[in-house]
Design a protein around this motif. Structure first.
Motif, mmCIF file in Angstrom:
data_model
loop_
_atom_site.group_PDB
_atom_site.id
_atom_site.type_symbol
_atom_site.label_atom_id
_atom_site.label_comp_id
_atom_site.label_asym_id
_atom_site.label_seq_id
_atom_site.Cartn_x
_atom_site.Cartn_y
_atom_site.Cartn_z
ATOM 1 N N ALA A 190 0.854 -1.183 0.000
ATOM 2 C CA ALA A 190 0.000 0.000 0.000
ATOM 3 C C ALA A 190 0.896 1.242 0.000
ATOM 4 C CB ALA A 190 -0.904 -0.011 1.228
ATOM 5 N N HIS A 191 0.366 2.355 -0.478
ATOM 6 C CA HIS A 191 1.190 3.558 -0.658
ATOM 7 C C HIS A 191 0.528 4.746 0.029
ATOM 8 C CE1 HIS A 191 2.972 6.765 -3.570
ATOM 9 N NE2 HIS A 191 3.677 6.695 -2.456
ATOM 10 N N VAL A 192 1.305 5.483 0.789
ATOM 11 C CA VAL A 192 0.809 6.706 1.408
ATOM 12 C C VAL A 192 1.822 7.819 1.166
ATOM 13 C CG1 VAL A 192 1.843 6.254 3.690
ATOM 14 C CG2 VAL A 192 -0.171 7.715 3.510
ATOM 15 N N VAL A 193 1.304 9.018 0.886
ATOM 16 C CA VAL A 193 2.145 10.194 0.638
ATOM 17 C C VAL A 193 1.999 11.140 1.824
ATOM 18 C CG1 VAL A 193 2.587 12.153 -0.881
ATOM 19 C CG2 VAL A 193 1.829 9.966 -1.848
ATOM 20 N N LEU A 194 3.119 11.529 2.413
ATOM 21 C CA LEU A 194 3.103 12.453 3.542
ATOM 22 C C LEU A 194 3.213 13.888 3.040
ATOM 23 C CD1 LEU A 194 5.417 10.683 6.169
ATOM 24 C CD2 LEU A 194 3.016 10.263 5.585
ATOM 25 N N ALA A 195 2.273 14.744 3.455
ATOM 26 C CA ALA A 195 2.282 16.149 3.037
ATOM 27 C C ALA A 195 1.338 16.945 3.922
ATOM 28 C CB ALA A 195 1.863 16.289 1.573
ATOM 29 N N ASP A 196 1.779 18.113 4.350
ATOM 30 C CA ASP A 196 0.909 19.026 5.097
ATOM 31 C C ASP A 196 -0.120 19.685 4.188
ATOM 32 O OD1 ASP A 196 1.715 19.056 7.905
ATOM 33 O OD2 ASP A 196 3.635 19.843 7.199
ATOM 34 N N ILE A 197 0.183 19.758 2.899
ATOM 35 C CA ILE A 197 -0.714 20.378 1.923
ATOM 36 C C ILE A 197 -1.221 19.292 0.982
ATOM 37 C CG2 ILE A 197 -0.954 22.120 0.117
ATOM 38 C CD1 ILE A 197 -0.449 23.283 2.897
ATOM 39 N N GLU A 198 -2.508 18.951 1.127
ATOM 40 C CA GLU A 198 -3.132 17.913 0.301
ATOM 41 C C GLU A 198 -3.951 18.611 -0.788
ATOM 42 O OE1 GLU A 198 -4.341 14.389 3.130
ATOM 43 O OE2 GLU A 198 -4.851 16.300 4.081
ATOM 44 N N ILE A 199 -3.411 18.654 -1.978
ATOM 45 C CA ILE A 199 -3.999 19.454 -3.049
ATOM 46 C C ILE A 199 -5.440 19.044 -3.347
ATOM 47 C CG2 ILE A 199 -3.802 20.186 -5.455
ATOM 48 C CD1 ILE A 199 -1.579 21.277 -3.718
ATOM 49 N N ASP A 200 -5.687 17.760 -3.527
ATOM 50 C CA ASP A 200 -7.038 17.318 -3.899
ATOM 51 C C ASP A 200 -8.052 17.636 -2.805
ATOM 52 O OD1 ASP A 200 -6.098 16.401 -6.300
ATOM 53 O OD2 ASP A 200 -5.944 14.301 -5.667
ATOM 54 N N ARG A 201 -7.651 17.459 -1.568
ATOM 55 C CA ARG A 201 -8.566 17.766 -0.463
ATOM 56 C C ARG A 201 -8.883 19.256 -0.414
ATOM 57 N NH1 ARG A 201 -7.389 17.511 5.884
ATOM 58 N NH2 ARG A 201 -9.518 17.323 6.666
ATOM 59 N N ILE A 202 -7.870 20.088 -0.579
ATOM 60 C CA ILE A 202 -8.079 21.534 -0.568
ATOM 61 C C ILE A 202 -8.956 21.950 -1.746
ATOM 62 C CG2 ILE A 202 -6.915 23.770 -0.808
ATOM 63 C CD1 ILE A 202 -4.553 22.495 0.748
ATOM 64 N N ARG A 203 -8.730 21.330 -2.897
ATOM 65 C CA ARG A 203 -9.579 21.620 -4.057
ATOM 66 C C ARG A 203 -11.051 21.363 -3.725
ATOM 67 N NH1 ARG A 203 -9.138 21.657 -9.675
ATOM 68 N NH2 ARG A 203 -6.946 20.999 -9.578
ATOM 69 N N GLY A 204 -11.339 20.217 -3.120
ATOM 70 C CA GLY A 204 -12.719 19.888 -2.790
ATOM 71 C C GLY A 204 -13.330 20.880 -1.814
ATOM 72 N N LEU A 205 -12.539 21.329 -0.831
ATOM 73 C CA LEU A 205 -13.044 22.278 0.154
ATOM 74 C C LEU A 205 -13.326 23.637 -0.483
ATOM 75 C CD1 LEU A 205 -10.655 21.258 3.049
ATOM 76 C CD2 LEU A 205 -13.139 21.088 3.112
#
Length: 358
Positions: free
Chosen positions: A114-129
């Motif tokens: 399984a793959h997880v990306v660590l980032a304080d800024i989640e582009i797709d999530r921010i786009r949805g919001l």
């Protein structure tokens, strides 16, 4: 017209403020912080794990990865490993396998983790919001804040290093907006802040700025309409992980102390307020007491106790302080304190008209 997106990345919440300088109404949201959502994502994923991305907030993410490494293989790139610890040997000692970023695809194909990306800024999530606000997903400026302990080149105390890093600019004028950096200006030692700013460049924005979250909160609290313009006052920002007490006099930051919120008692908080106003602060002494550090430009004096603005998600802990605190609400919302500070500092840096929402 300027469209501005402000992001306050905390240990408990991600606070978002969208502003169009030609529209009357801002749009905002308070949601679970990336450190919480990504930790939950790790827990949901089964089996071996491949971890890429960059440095972000640790806490629950670190604990989730350490637990997984006790039962399964966990491969992690050096950039992502900095989330857990800046010493590679410590990360290896926890059972994680460090790999180079170029090896990640080979690991994925060979072992199928399984793959997880660590980032304080989640582009797709921010786009949805943002799209949920009903506004365009495009910005002239993005400003973000978070806390970064820094990576001292000598391997010494990161708290001493962080203190020295901020002390110089503050002593040159004590104006907080000067510590809002463009992405390309962020000191190299602030690896987490640089990583977040680099990720934010994936947003459709003309420029990206970044700042320490404690300083952003101090700047934002001063936008409360009750903050006096003609005398000193105190800001007490009680956040999920860290608490900042600061003395301000107009544009000047006179003093600042930072401690861990988990260590607060009513007596210690009262003493912190008194000492900050009196200028009875010493960086080394506060560290020895288990605090995070202190900065003193000059004593604001007892007069500053006449206005204590309490902000932050844990500010209920300040309820017993004397003199009684004022419950701060910059832009009418305590939870927008950091975003309000980011917006005001950005307007100053860019020469834009300052924005006020009462």
């Amino acid at each position: 017209m300027s469209r501005i997106l402000c992001l306050d990345v905390g240990a408990g919440t991600l606070d978002i403020l969208w502003v169009d300088t030609e529209r009357e109404l801002p749009f905002k949201a308070v949601v679970a912080s990336p450190v919480r959502t990504i930790a939950e994502r790790i827990e949901r994923l089964a089996g071996d794990l491949l971890v890429t991305g960059g440095e972000m907030g640790g806490g629950p993410v670190t604990e989730a990865l350490r637990r997984r490494a006790r039962t399964h293989r966990v491969w992690i790139t050096p950039e992502a490993a900095a989330t857990l610890h800046h010493d590679p040997e410590v990360v290896r000692g926890w059972g994680l396998e460090r790999i180079e970023a170029a090896e990640a695809e080979t690991i994925r194909r060979r072992f199928g983790p399984a793959h997880v990306v660590l980032a304080d800024i989640e582009i797709d999530r921010i786009r949805g919001l943002v799209e949920g606000f009903g506004v365009p997903f495009a910005f002239d400026f993005v400003a973000l804040c978070l806390q970064d302990h820094g990576v001292p080149a000598s391997g010494g105390s990161h708290l001493d290093f962080r203190h020295r890093l901020y002390r110089g600019p503050l002593e040159s004028g004590g104006r907080l907006h000067e510590l809002l950096w463009r992405a390309e200006e962020i000191p190299a030692a602030l690896n987490r802040l640089r990583s977040a700013a680099a990720a934010a460049r994936g947003l459709p924005a003309g420029a990206v700025y970044a700042m320490d979250s404690g300083l952003a909160a101090v700047a934002g609290a001063a936008l409360d309409p009750r903050a006096p313009a003609d005398r000193p006052f105190l800001v007490l920002d009680v956040a999920t992980s860290h608490t900042v007490c600061a003395a301000r006099d107009g544009e000047e930051l006179c003093a600042l102390a930072e401690i861990h919120t988990r260590d607060l008692t009513p007596e210690r908080l009262q003493e912190l307020v008194r000492r900050t106003a009196a200028g009875d602060l010493d960086h080394g002494r506060l560290l020895a007491e288990g605090g995070h550090g202190a900065y003193l430009r000059r004593a604001a004096g007892e007069e500053a106790l006449g206005c204590i603005l309490a902000t932050g998600p844990q500010r209920r802990l300040a309820a017993g302080i004397r003199p009684p605190v004022l419950w701060g609400a910059p832009f009418g919302d305590n939870l927008m304190t950091g975003c309000a500070g980011l917006l005001d500092c950005l307007c100053r840096r860019e020469g834009l008209a300052r924005v006020y929402f009462l």
